[in-house]
Design a protein around this motif. Structure first.
Motif, PDB file in Angstrom:
ATOM      1  N   GLU A 169       0.792  -1.210  -0.192  1.00 11.19           N
ATOM      2  CA  GLU A 169      -0.224  -0.115   0.259  1.00 11.19           C
ATOM      3  C   GLU A 169       0.542   0.991  -0.111  1.00 11.19           C
ATOM      4  N   PRO A 170       1.777   1.481   0.479  1.00 11.88           N
ATOM      5  CA  PRO A 170       2.609   2.782   0.561  1.00 11.88           C
ATOM      6  C   PRO A 170       3.459   2.816  -0.374  1.00 11.88           C
ATOM      7  N   CYS A 171       4.176   1.928  -0.548  1.00  7.08           N
ATOM      8  CA  CYS A 171       4.376   2.085  -1.920  1.00  7.08           C
ATOM      9  C   CYS A 171       4.267   2.323  -3.515  1.00  7.08           C
ATOM     10  N   ALA A 172       2.997   1.330  -3.674  1.00  8.05           N
ATOM     11  CA  ALA A 172       1.800   1.862  -4.970  1.00  8.05           C
ATOM     12  C   ALA A 172       1.972   3.607  -5.135  1.00  8.05           C
ATOM     13  N   PRO A 173       1.401   4.117  -4.574  1.00  8.37           N
ATOM     14  CA  PRO A 173       0.708   5.051  -4.695  1.00  8.37           C
ATOM     15  C   PRO A 173       2.195   6.091  -5.611  1.00  8.37           C
ATOM     16  N   ASP A 174       3.766   5.436  -4.553  1.00  8.34           N
ATOM     17  CA  ASP A 174       4.973   6.054  -4.616  1.00  8.34           C
ATOM     18  C   ASP A 174       5.724   6.003  -6.108  1.00  8.34           C
ATOM     19  N   CYS A 175       5.184   4.119  -6.677  1.00  7.59           N
ATOM     20  CA  CYS A 175       5.717   4.206  -8.228  1.00  7.59           C
ATOM     21  C   CYS A 175       5.081   4.748  -9.192  1.00  7.59           C
ATOM     22  N   ASN A 176       3.205   4.783  -9.136  1.00  6.97           N
ATOM     23  CA  ASN A 176       2.783   5.690 -10.115  1.00  6.97           C
ATOM     24  C   ASN A 176       3.280   6.795 -10.343  1.00  6.97           C
ATOM     25  N   GLN A 177       3.245   7.843  -9.023  1.00  8.90           N
ATOM     26  CA  GLN A 177       3.711   8.611  -9.335  1.00  8.90           C
ATOM     27  C   GLN A 177       5.346   9.315  -9.611  1.00  8.90           C
ATOM     28  N   TYR A 178       5.948   8.205  -9.643  1.00 12.47           N
ATOM     29  CA  TYR A 178       6.693   8.605 -10.249  1.00 12.47           C
ATOM     30  C   TYR A 178       6.883   8.287 -11.658  1.00 12.47           C
ATOM     31  N   TYR A 179       6.398   6.844 -12.223  1.00  9.60           N
ATOM     32  CA  TYR A 179       6.112   7.141 -13.424  1.00  9.60           C
ATOM     33  C   TYR A 179       5.670   7.899 -14.265  1.00  9.60           C
ATOM     34  N   GLY A 180       5.013   8.611 -13.657  1.00  8.45           N
ATOM     35  CA  GLY A 180       4.092   9.971 -14.294  1.00  8.45           C
ATOM     36  C   GLY A 180       5.227  11.263 -14.086  1.00  8.45           C
ATOM     37  N   TRP A 181       5.472  11.155 -13.081  1.00 11.36           N
ATOM     38  CA  TRP A 181       6.400  12.165 -13.517  1.00 11.36           C
ATOM     39  C   TRP A 181       7.464  12.312 -14.453  1.00 11.36           C
ATOM     40  N   VAL A 182       8.137  10.822 -14.113  1.00  5.94           N
ATOM     41  CA  VAL A 182       9.230  10.485 -15.471  1.00  5.94           C
ATOM     42  C   VAL A 182       8.691  10.877 -16.803  1.00  5.94           C
ATOM     43  N   ILE A 184       6.167  12.814 -17.828  1.00  5.29           N
ATOM     44  CA  ILE A 184       5.734  14.102 -18.022  1.00  5.29           C
ATOM     45  C   ILE A 184       7.243  15.481 -17.646  1.00  5.29           C
ATOM     46  N   ILE A 185       8.467  14.781 -16.980  1.00  7.22           N
ATOM     47  CA  ILE A 185       9.835  15.577 -17.691  1.00  7.22           C
ATOM     48  C   ILE A 185       9.947  14.993 -19.577  1.00  7.22           C
ATOM     49  N   THR A 186      10.233  13.479 -19.185  1.00  7.95           N
ATOM     50  CA  THR A 186      10.650  13.284 -20.960  1.00  7.95           C
ATOM     51  C   THR A 186       9.812  14.134 -21.670  1.00  7.95           C
ATOM     52  N   TYR A 187       8.569  14.966 -22.000  1.00  7.84           N
ATOM     53  CA  TYR A 187       7.324  15.526 -22.961  1.00  7.84           C
ATOM     54  C   TYR A 187       8.060  16.547 -22.399  1.00  7.84           C
ATOM     55  N   LEU A 188       8.301  17.270 -21.673  1.00  7.51           N
ATOM     56  CA  LEU A 188       8.593  19.052 -21.782  1.00  7.51           C
ATOM     57  C   LEU A 188      10.310  18.674 -22.091  1.00  7.51           C
ATOM     58  N   GLY A 189      11.314  18.344 -21.686  1.00  4.58           N
ATOM     59  CA  GLY A 189      12.337  18.155 -22.622  1.00  4.58           C
ATOM     60  C   GLY A 189      12.173  17.477 -23.824  1.00  4.58           C
ATOM     61  N   PHE A 190      11.118  17.091 -24.708  1.00  6.70           N
ATOM     62  CA  PHE A 190      11.106  16.911 -26.378  1.00  6.70           C
ATOM     63  C   PHE A 190      10.708  18.633 -26.898  1.00  6.70           C
ATOM     64  N   MET A 191       9.707  18.950 -25.673  1.00  9.14           N
ATOM     65  CA  MET A 191       9.074  20.362 -26.681  1.00  9.14           C
ATOM     66  C   MET A 191      10.081  21.352 -26.862  1.00  9.14           C
TER      67      MET A 191
END
Length: 208
Positions: A169-182, A184-191
């Motif tokens: 339970e504690p790890c799941a949200p963090d992992c999903n949030q981590y992948y989401g930020w990866v 987002i940062i990738t898309y912003l870097g590409f733009m």
């Protein structure tokens, strides 16, 4: 229904295949014209040294592209002469990643894995060939393929690891949030990279 299925097959596949056939026909035609011209030039100047095979191939490609641009400027102008065939192949690649992928094991990890394989193959082909005339276009296309591959890869990881992560339970949200930020940062870097390359090319053209 049969007519709908037939049109569904003909429309997406027919356009790139027909375009590839037309380009191939024109390429062969203008290649023969170039050979006739070279034969006439050789007969007029028999003492002229024979061109190297690589140089002849380059001259033939330039000659054929110059003629093909008159009718197919929209699909050959941005590519190097020897990659006149790349546009219909790229159309089939887009079709595979958008349309055909929807019918492959829908909603499963295998579907996402197939997307990973297709995008990775596209990235490899782009990096190996570099078909565009402009170096910035090749770099931007390679980065776009990398972003697409990373998106499929993260989707595959999230889909396959979700049963295990739900147990923690504690790890799941963090992992999903981590992948989401990866992503987002990738898309912003590409733009940002796209803007930088565009500004650089505009300044280069103004200088010339």
């Amino acid at each position: 229904r049969c007519i709908a299925i037939l049109l569904f097959i003909i429309w997406p596949f027919g356009i790139p295949i027909t375009l590839a056939a037309l380009l191939t026909r024109q390429w062969i035609r203008y290649g023969r014209q170039w050979e006739d011209y070279e034969n006439e030039r050789s007969s007029d100047a028999p003492d002229t040294a024979t061109l190297a095979s690589q140089r002849q191939h380059s001259e033939r490609a330039d000659f054929s592209k110059a003629r093909m641009i008159e009718h197919y400027n929209f699909c050959v102008d941005h590519y190097k002469p020897e990659f006149w065939w790349f546009e219909p192949v790229d159309m089939l690649r887009k079709l595979a990643l958008t349309g055909l992928l929807q019918f492959a094991w829908r909603g499963t990890a295998a579907q996402v894995l197939l997307g990973c394989c297709l995008s990775f193959a596209s990235l490899g082909m782009q990096s190996f060939l570099n078909p565009y005339v402009e170096a910035g276009s090749n770099l931007l296309k390679a980065c776009a393929e990398t972003v697409l591959f990373l998106t499929f890869l993260i989707g595959f990881v999230v889909r396959t690891l979700s049963p295990q992560t739900r147990m923690l339970e504690p790890c799941a949200p963090d992992c999903n949030q981590y992948y989401g930020w990866v992503l987002i940062i990738t898309y912003l870097g590409f733009m940002l990279l796209a803007v930088i390359i565009t500004v650089y090319e505009v300044r280069q053209k103004r200088n010339f």
